[in-house]
Design a protein around this motif. Structure first.
Motif, PDB file in Angstrom:
ATOM      1  N   ASP A 236       0.984  -1.171   0.066  1.00 57.26           N
ATOM      2  CA  ASP A 236      -0.062   0.205  -0.049  1.00 57.26           C
ATOM      3  C   ASP A 236       0.825   1.116   0.202  1.00 57.26           C
ATOM      4  O   ASP A 236       1.312   1.637   1.003  1.00 57.26           O
ATOM      5  N   ASN A 241       1.200  -4.029   4.145  1.00 59.19           N
ATOM      6  CA  ASN A 241       0.331  -4.291   5.247  1.00 59.19           C
ATOM      7  C   ASN A 241      -0.116  -5.982   5.471  1.00 59.19           C
ATOM      8  O   ASN A 241      -0.180  -6.449   4.429  1.00 59.19           O
ATOM      9  N   ILE A 243      -2.009  -9.021   5.827  1.00 57.88           N
ATOM     10  CA  ILE A 243      -3.311  -9.636   5.934  1.00 57.88           C
ATOM     11  C   ILE A 243      -3.517 -11.124   6.023  1.00 57.88           C
ATOM     12  O   ILE A 243      -2.774 -11.804   5.619  1.00 57.88           O
ATOM     13  N   VAL A 245      -5.002 -14.736   5.889  1.00 61.65           N
ATOM     14  CA  VAL A 245      -5.846 -15.331   4.824  1.00 61.65           C
ATOM     15  C   VAL A 245      -6.065 -16.751   5.173  1.00 61.65           C
ATOM     16  O   VAL A 245      -5.419 -17.479   5.987  1.00 61.65           O
ATOM     17  N   GLU A 258      -8.546 -16.989   0.644  1.00 63.71           N
ATOM     18  CA  GLU A 258      -9.535 -16.174   0.680  1.00 63.71           C
ATOM     19  C   GLU A 258      -9.144 -15.175   1.683  1.00 63.71           C
ATOM     20  O   GLU A 258      -8.044 -15.456   2.899  1.00 63.71           O
ATOM     21  N   GLY A 259      -9.584 -14.067   1.593  1.00 66.27           N
ATOM     22  CA  GLY A 259      -9.234 -13.054   2.601  1.00 66.27           C
ATOM     23  C   GLY A 259      -9.647 -11.576   1.999  1.00 66.27           C
ATOM     24  O   GLY A 259     -10.122 -11.424   1.030  1.00 66.27           O
ATOM     25  N   GLU A 260      -8.910 -10.739   2.913  1.00 68.23           N
ATOM     26  CA  GLU A 260      -9.372  -9.224   2.438  1.00 68.23           C
ATOM     27  C   GLU A 260      -8.311  -8.726   1.217  1.00 68.23           C
ATOM     28  O   GLU A 260      -7.250  -8.060   1.547  1.00 68.23           O
ATOM     29  N   ILE A 261      -8.506  -9.433   0.078  1.00 65.82           N
ATOM     30  CA  ILE A 261      -7.490  -9.304  -0.954  1.00 65.82           C
ATOM     31  C   ILE A 261      -8.287  -9.378  -2.390  1.00 65.82           C
ATOM     32  O   ILE A 261      -9.216 -10.283  -2.330  1.00 65.82           O
ATOM     33  N   GLN A 262      -7.805  -8.641  -3.515  1.00 59.08           N
ATOM     34  CA  GLN A 262      -8.527  -8.839  -4.703  1.00 59.08           C
ATOM     35  C   GLN A 262      -7.400  -8.971  -5.650  1.00 59.08           C
ATOM     36  O   GLN A 262      -6.133  -8.475  -5.534  1.00 59.08           O
ATOM     37  N   ASP A 265      -3.979  -6.684  -6.709  1.00 59.97           N
ATOM     38  CA  ASP A 265      -3.141  -6.176  -5.446  1.00 59.97           C
ATOM     39  C   ASP A 265      -1.721  -6.757  -5.757  1.00 59.97           C
ATOM     40  O   ASP A 265      -1.834  -7.715  -6.464  1.00 59.97           O
TER      41      ASP A 265
END
Length: 287
Positions: A236, A241, A243, A245, A258-262, A265
């Motif tokens: 970022d 950061n 994260i 997963v 799976e996690g706060e990632i797309q 990135d």
């Protein structure tokens, strides 16, 4: 005299101040670079994630036809040698028998193999004079367990690697009964137009075993484990950061998570072992 003394003092004072300023600048530069980690990154992708199972088999001709003689005798003339292509009913040899001369012909078109006789040799009715093999296409036979047999379907098209070359193979036969070893034969047909595939070669096929649709995929080396958790570092700006997963499936090169990632990135793939959440980083290109 006093003027000279004051002048010398002034020069020394200016030199001292300049030295202090240089040291401060150097310290500031050192502080600015301290704690910045150089890292390499890769882009997150979204795609179907397929787990493959490797199976191994051996090649053989699509068909073989033995060339037999009806009566024992002596080879009078031999018209072919190993590697020759013959047509159906083409004469291969003539032999002299007690009943007279006899022409030996090919029962099918193909390539002459296993010819181990010469003119003047005596041949019998027990062993074939030669074998006519269809080598334009080859069969790769895989002997697999019942669980792996269920992964195949006839007419499936899969890649097979033979002698470091990749070929497209069609699944043509799946046995429902096991052989003497308790395994189930599965046959695939491969075109052999160039003749590079020989009988007895080893073929390796990757069979899809599991599929996750529209999975978030990262390089496996980007995933770090600690305290029974898996996490990655996402870039970022100039920081990384952390994260957390969940791993869905993993292979040597790629992992579905799976996690706060797309997709899109940037994740750290080298240098992450010294990072913590929010660490300043400098992204560099790998070799």
């Amino acid at each position: 005299m006093k003027r000279i003394l004051f002048g010398m003092i002034a020069i020394l004072l200016i030199a001292f101040l300049a030295a202090c300023t240089s040291d401060e600048d150097a310290n500031e530069d050192e502080d600015e670079g301290e704690g910045v980690t150089q890292v390499e990154t890769a882009e997150v992708t979204e795609d179907d994630f397929v787990i493959d199972r490797s199976v191994y088999g051996h090649t053989s001709p699509t068909s073989t036809a033995p060339v037999m003689v009806q009566e024992p005798g002596e080879i009078d003339t031999l018209e072919v040698e190993n590697g020759d292509q013959v047509e159906e009913d083409e004469r291969i040899a003539s032999i002299t028998t007690p009943a007279g001369n006899q022409d030996i012909t090919a029962s099918t078109a193909g390539e002459i193999t296993n010819l181990e006789v010469s003119e003047g040799d005596i041949v019998s009715t027990e062993d074939p004079l030669a074998v006519v093999a269809d080598l334009d296409s080859m069969i790769v036979t895989f002997n697999v367990t019942a669980d792996v047999q269920k992964l195949f379907s006839t007419e499936d098209t899969l890649d097979v690697v033979i002698d470091d070359n990749e070929y497209e193979a069609e699944i043509t036969a799946i046995d429902k009964m096991p052989d003497d070893t308790g395994l189930y034969p599965v046959e695939a047909t491969v075109d052999n137009d160039d003749g590079d595939i020989l009988a007895g070669m080893v073929g390796e096929m990757q069979v899809p075993e599991n599929r996750i649709e529209e999975a978030i995929i990262v390089p496996t080396e980007a995933v770090t484990h600690a305290d029974d958790e898996a996490f990655i570092y996402v870039i970022d700006g100039e920081t990384a950061n952390q994260i957390t997963v969940t791993i869905q499936e993993s292979q040597s090169d790629e992992t579905a998570i799976e996690g706060e990632i797309q997709a899109g990135d940037e994740v750290v793939v080298d240098g992450q072992l010294t990072l913590s959440d929010g660490s300043p980083v400098n992204v560099v290109e790998g070799e």
